[in-house]
Structure formats: structure tokens, C-alpha cells
Design an enzyme around this catalytic site. Sequence first.
Site, mmCIF file in Angstrom:
data_model
loop_
_atom_site.group_PDB
_atom_site.id
_atom_site.type_symbol
_atom_site.label_atom_id
_atom_site.label_comp_id
_atom_site.label_asym_id
_atom_site.label_seq_id
_atom_site.Cartn_x
_atom_site.Cartn_y
_atom_site.Cartn_z
ATOM 1 N N LYS A 1 37.620 39.864 36.746
ATOM 2 C CA LYS A 1 37.904 38.468 36.293
ATOM 3 C C LYS A 1 37.743 38.240 34.979
ATOM 4 O O LYS A 1 36.780 38.997 34.108
ATOM 5 C CB LYS A 1 37.320 37.298 37.390
ATOM 6 C CG LYS A 1 37.562 37.401 38.808
ATOM 7 C CD LYS A 1 37.218 36.369 39.591
ATOM 8 C CE LYS A 1 37.752 36.552 41.034
ATOM 9 N NZ LYS A 1 37.463 35.333 41.850
ATOM 10 N N TYR B 1 47.306 32.315 43.776
ATOM 11 C CA TYR B 1 46.261 31.741 44.744
ATOM 12 C C TYR B 1 46.863 30.603 45.572
ATOM 13 O O TYR B 1 46.028 29.691 46.002
ATOM 14 C CB TYR B 1 45.040 31.198 43.839
ATOM 15 C CG TYR B 1 44.172 32.263 43.570
ATOM 16 C CD1 TYR B 1 43.183 32.754 44.565
ATOM 17 C CD2 TYR B 1 43.833 32.493 42.171
ATOM 18 C CE1 TYR B 1 42.184 33.800 43.853
ATOM 19 C CE2 TYR B 1 42.793 33.354 41.798
ATOM 20 C CZ TYR B 1 42.161 34.073 42.701
ATOM 21 O OH TYR B 1 41.221 35.019 42.243
ATOM 22 N N ASN C 1 32.700 34.891 40.003
ATOM 23 C CA ASN C 1 32.089 35.998 40.681
ATOM 24 C C ASN C 1 32.644 37.466 40.426
ATOM 25 O O ASN C 1 32.661 38.271 41.446
ATOM 26 C CB ASN C 1 32.227 35.608 42.289
ATOM 27 C CG ASN C 1 33.579 35.427 42.767
ATOM 28 O OD1 ASN C 1 34.567 35.687 41.893
ATOM 29 N ND2 ASN C 1 33.889 35.017 43.946
ATOM 30 N N HIS D 1 38.006 40.110 42.349
ATOM 31 C CA HIS D 1 38.847 39.733 43.449
ATOM 32 C C HIS D 1 39.322 40.878 44.258
ATOM 33 O O HIS D 1 39.369 42.044 43.546
ATOM 34 C CB HIS D 1 40.123 38.947 42.808
ATOM 35 C CG HIS D 1 40.916 38.793 43.843
ATOM 36 N ND1 HIS D 1 41.590 37.800 44.817
ATOM 37 C CD2 HIS D 1 42.323 39.617 44.380
ATOM 38 C CE1 HIS D 1 42.260 37.959 45.685
ATOM 39 N NE2 HIS D 1 42.916 38.988 45.407
ATOM 40 N N GLU E 1 49.897 40.460 46.806
ATOM 41 C CA GLU E 1 49.362 40.546 45.656
ATOM 42 C C GLU E 1 49.609 41.553 44.682
ATOM 43 O O GLU E 1 49.714 41.432 43.403
ATOM 44 C CB GLU E 1 47.744 40.418 45.978
ATOM 45 C CG GLU E 1 47.260 39.218 46.628
ATOM 46 C CD GLU E 1 45.654 39.166 46.704
ATOM 47 O OE1 GLU E 1 45.290 38.121 47.366
ATOM 48 O OE2 GLU E 1 45.038 40.257 46.756
HETATM 49 N N1 UDP Z 1 35.948 29.842 44.802
HETATM 50 C C1 UDP Z 1 35.380 28.893 44.194
HETATM 51 N N2 UDP Z 1 34.542 28.004 45.092
HETATM 52 C C2 UDP Z 1 34.475 28.007 46.584
HETATM 53 C C3 UDP Z 1 35.200 29.135 47.089
HETATM 54 C C4 UDP Z 1 35.798 29.861 46.363
HETATM 55 O O1 UDP Z 1 35.375 28.631 42.895
HETATM 56 O O2 UDP Z 1 33.860 27.152 47.053
HETATM 57 C C5 UDP Z 1 36.928 30.863 44.030
HETATM 58 C C6 UDP Z 1 36.081 32.080 44.046
HETATM 59 O O3 UDP Z 1 36.115 32.540 42.484
HETATM 60 C C7 UDP Z 1 36.584 32.955 44.959
HETATM 61 C C8 UDP Z 1 38.081 32.534 45.021
HETATM 62 O O4 UDP Z 1 38.174 31.153 44.725
HETATM 63 O O5 UDP Z 1 36.623 34.367 44.769
HETATM 64 C C9 UDP Z 1 38.942 32.566 46.136
HETATM 65 O O6 UDP Z 1 38.297 32.267 47.117
HETATM 66 P P1 UDP Z 1 38.071 32.946 48.595
HETATM 67 O O7 UDP Z 1 37.513 32.065 49.541
HETATM 68 O O8 UDP Z 1 39.470 33.678 49.054
HETATM 69 O O9 UDP Z 1 36.709 33.962 48.281
HETATM 70 P P2 UDP Z 1 37.262 35.473 48.054
HETATM 71 O O10 UDP Z 1 38.272 36.241 48.916
HETATM 72 O O11 UDP Z 1 37.554 35.794 46.299
HETATM 73 O O12 UDP Z 1 35.754 36.126 48.249
HETATM 74 MG MG MG Z 2 40.069 35.651 49.074
#
Ligand code: UDP
Ligand code: MG
Length: 138
Positions: free
Chosen positions: A9, A49, A112, A115, A126
Site C-alpha cells: 500500500k 474495492y 495497514n 492487501h 483481483e
Molecule cells: N478498512 C478501513 N477501516 C475498517 C475496515 C477496513 O479503513 O474499519 C480498510 C483497510 O485498509 C482494509 C481494507 O479497508 O485493509 C479492506 O477491508 P477488509 O475488511 O477487506 O480487510 P482486509 O481483507 O484488507 O484485511
Molecule cells: Mg479484504
Amino acid sequence: MERTLAIIKPEIVERGLVGKIISRIEEAGLKITAMKMVRLTKEQAEGFYYVHRGKFFFHELTSYMSSGPVVVMVLEGEKAISRWRLLMGATDPAKAQEGTIRKAFGTDIQRNAVHGSDSSSSASFEISFFFSGMELHA
Ligand code: UDP
Ligand code: MG
């Protein structure tokens, strides 16, 4: 053999930590079979997304993901999807286990670090979002 999509990221690219993430991937025995650096538009980030459209974090997430270049990769190996998710750690770095990438490099729940696809169907979508067949190496 499975394929999954990984993204490094924007804040990791900005902080100069791309190499550290790539080392973690290679040390874990996942093979990088495609890789490039791209800068997404807001619209492209929204398309990537799309499953999160309507969620409270959608606008901020897609603004962030289009705020600077990212490194996208295809990782290949046995159980690559779950192995990469394990190596990444929990979505919220504050809750991620010791030894995971998000624990070590994540800033907050949005920024975080990385991805990873969460299923074989999301991996297919993807990977084809970023790579054509001729960009996928063996
Ligand atoms: N995200 C965020 N706030 C939240 C949950 C998710 O900003 O409360 C962002 C974070 O960057 C995350 C992405 O949205 O990686 C996609 O969310 P997902 O639940 O798919 O998490 P991941 O699969 O990346 O662990
Ligand atoms: Mg996810």
C-alpha cells in the site's frame, strides 16, 4: 498451486519499505510471478474495492489507495491465499499477531501496509484487474 494478489500500500512505498515486504514474502517461500508499480485513480480504486461500496470506510479507503503509487504482485504457491493472509496479519495492526507484516509495518486500520485476496474467487478477480495473461510468469 494457488495464486493470490498482494498489494504493497501507498504508505509503505512512501516510507521506503517495499524491499522489507518483498523479503518477508520470499522468506515465506511464496513465489512472486508478476509485479508492477501503479498509481490508481480514485475510480480504479473504487472498482477494485467494489465489494466494500457503501461501507463507512469506502471513500477514505479508496482515496488513500489512490493517494500514491502501490506495488502489485501475484504470489504463487501451495495454499498461497491463506498463507499470504496469515503472513499479513489481522486487518487492524493493533490486533495483528507478533511476527506478521501488519504488526510490524502497519500504521492504523486503514494504512495497514498490505492487501491480500481473501478467497479463490476474489483472487481471480483481483489478479485479472491488474494483470493480463502475458504478464503472469511461471
Ligand atoms: N478498512 C478501513 N477501516 C475498517 C475496515 C477496513 O479503513 O474499519 C480498510 C483497510 O485498509 C482494509 C481494507 O479497508 O485493509 C479492506 O477491508 P477488509 O475488511 O477487506 O480487510 P482486509 O481483507 O484488507 O484485511
Ligand atoms: Mg479484504
